[in-house]
Design an enzyme around this catalytic site. Sequence first.
Site, PDB file in Angstrom:
ATOM      1  N   HIS A   1       0.830  -1.212   0.000  1.00  9.75           N
ATOM      2  CA  HIS A   1       0.000   0.000   0.000  1.00  9.75           C
ATOM      3  C   HIS A   1       0.865   1.262   0.000  1.00  9.75           C
ATOM      4  O   HIS A   1       0.462   2.293  -0.561  1.00  9.75           O
ATOM      5  CB  HIS A   1      -0.919   0.007   1.215  1.00  9.75           C
ATOM      6  CG  HIS A   1      -2.120  -0.885   1.083  1.00  9.75           C
ATOM      7  ND1 HIS A   1      -3.221  -0.537   0.331  1.00  9.75           N
ATOM      8  CD2 HIS A   1      -2.384  -2.104   1.610  1.00  9.75           C
ATOM      9  CE1 HIS A   1      -4.129  -1.502   0.405  1.00  9.75           C
ATOM     10  NE2 HIS A   1      -3.639  -2.467   1.176  1.00  9.75           N
TER      11      HIS A   1
ATOM     12  N   GLU B   1      -6.429 -12.355   0.894  1.00 13.82           N
ATOM     13  CA  GLU B   1      -7.459 -11.330   1.071  1.00 13.82           C
ATOM     14  C   GLU B   1      -8.203 -11.119  -0.246  1.00 13.82           C
ATOM     15  O   GLU B   1      -7.631 -10.588  -1.196  1.00 13.82           O
ATOM     16  CB  GLU B   1      -6.823 -10.005   1.530  1.00 13.82           C
ATOM     17  CG  GLU B   1      -6.125 -10.095   2.878  1.00 13.82           C
ATOM     18  CD  GLU B   1      -5.365  -8.817   3.232  1.00 13.82           C
ATOM     19  OE1 GLU B   1      -4.964  -8.690   4.402  1.00 13.82           O
ATOM     20  OE2 GLU B   1      -5.173  -7.949   2.353  1.00 13.82           O
TER      21      GLU B   1
ATOM     22  N   ASP C   1      -7.734  -1.924  -1.705  1.00 11.89           N
ATOM     23  CA  ASP C   1      -8.697  -2.792  -1.022  1.00 11.89           C
ATOM     24  C   ASP C   1     -10.085  -2.319  -1.418  1.00 11.89           C
ATOM     25  O   ASP C   1     -10.415  -1.134  -1.221  1.00 11.89           O
ATOM     26  CB  ASP C   1      -8.553  -2.684   0.493  1.00 11.89           C
ATOM     27  CG  ASP C   1      -7.230  -3.222   1.006  1.00 11.89           C
ATOM     28  OD1 ASP C   1      -6.502  -3.863   0.221  1.00 11.89           O
ATOM     29  OD2 ASP C   1      -6.930  -2.988   2.190  1.00 11.89           O
TER      30      ASP C   1
ATOM     31  N   HIS D   1      -8.089  -7.453  -1.698  1.00 10.11           N
ATOM     32  CA  HIS D   1      -6.815  -6.777  -1.953  1.00 10.11           C
ATOM     33  C   HIS D   1      -6.281  -7.141  -3.339  1.00 10.11           C
ATOM     34  O   HIS D   1      -6.135  -8.312  -3.681  1.00 10.11           O
ATOM     35  CB  HIS D   1      -5.799  -7.192  -0.880  1.00 10.11           C
ATOM     36  CG  HIS D   1      -4.448  -6.559  -1.033  1.00 10.11           C
ATOM     37  ND1 HIS D   1      -3.911  -5.716  -0.084  1.00 10.11           N
ATOM     38  CD2 HIS D   1      -3.516  -6.641  -2.014  1.00 10.11           C
ATOM     39  CE1 HIS D   1      -2.702  -5.321  -0.483  1.00 10.11           C
ATOM     40  NE2 HIS D   1      -2.454  -5.874  -1.664  1.00 10.11           N
TER      41      HIS D   1
END
Length: 321
Positions: A231, A296, A238, A299
């Site tokens: 990030h 995830e 996300d 993500h």
Amino acid sequence: MKGLVRRSFLALAAAFAARPALALTRTEWAAIGQYGDKAAPLTVFEKERALHIDGQGFRSARLTPSGGGHYAIAGGGELTLENGAVRLDGKTLAFHDFGAETQDAIRKAVRADPVALRRRALAASPPVETEPRLPSDLVDLTTIDPRIKLDIRYAGTNNFMGIALYERAGAYLQRPAAEALGRAQKALADKGYGLLIHDAYRPWFVTWMFWEATPPEDHAFVADPAKGSRHNRGCAVDLTLYDLKTGKAVEMPSRYDEFSLRAYADFIGGVTKQRALRALLREAMVAEGFEIYPEEWWHFDYKDWRRYPIGVRTFTELAGG
């Protein structure tokens, strides 16, 4: 927290009531979830208009009702639905919302004074990078397509730590990634969905705050600031889907930022519609050059994320140009 999952699936049951092909009873809908041990849970889920189980030696095994809450398991064995539990071949396994339980434990253990934590983080120094990097060109995602909406969890307290980590809400990506996201939004709009952003570029000092405030035993859930996070480079996002007609976020197999096996991109559980929407989001993102993050479902990393530097600019600085 256990009731949250049950109410969610009961709401789905009500929404699907007009579709007779989905023949689950309210009791069966309420039974969808995970049971037993967190490391090796039994997952009860809906597939092909019937309950199935996975785990404890079974792999996507269909359940056939035999009356009185009892079910014959394809391949042999019996499962019984109980209040807050299931009994598998005579062994009782309790229901667990593992994601909520882990979040509660982290929140109770968070040692942060948010004001002091931020002050210390801003005084910290990010790792020095010596390899050549592409110039940073972060773009506000709300300028890319008006159908892209924001729900920035780290700007408030509705996140796994329960404290605000951003000084304001914002979502930025490096220009190529932002433009690719715009193309994904256009493709999804044709199918009735918009993109809802939970997080994108994250200043390095916030990664430091995550690490510092989270108990050491839970550091597996957060990025090491000594290395920086994806990030930090401005190519990770996300996100989830929302219905363009209602404006409401869709149901996915897990909540955002959930620390459990339900968060995995290939998690077998939940219900057919949830898995189909997860696949729809994934297909749209991958088609535009984003990579799946296996642990995830929400993500995605743009293909060139490794080529960008760790960023330190705050949202306030970015908003001010």
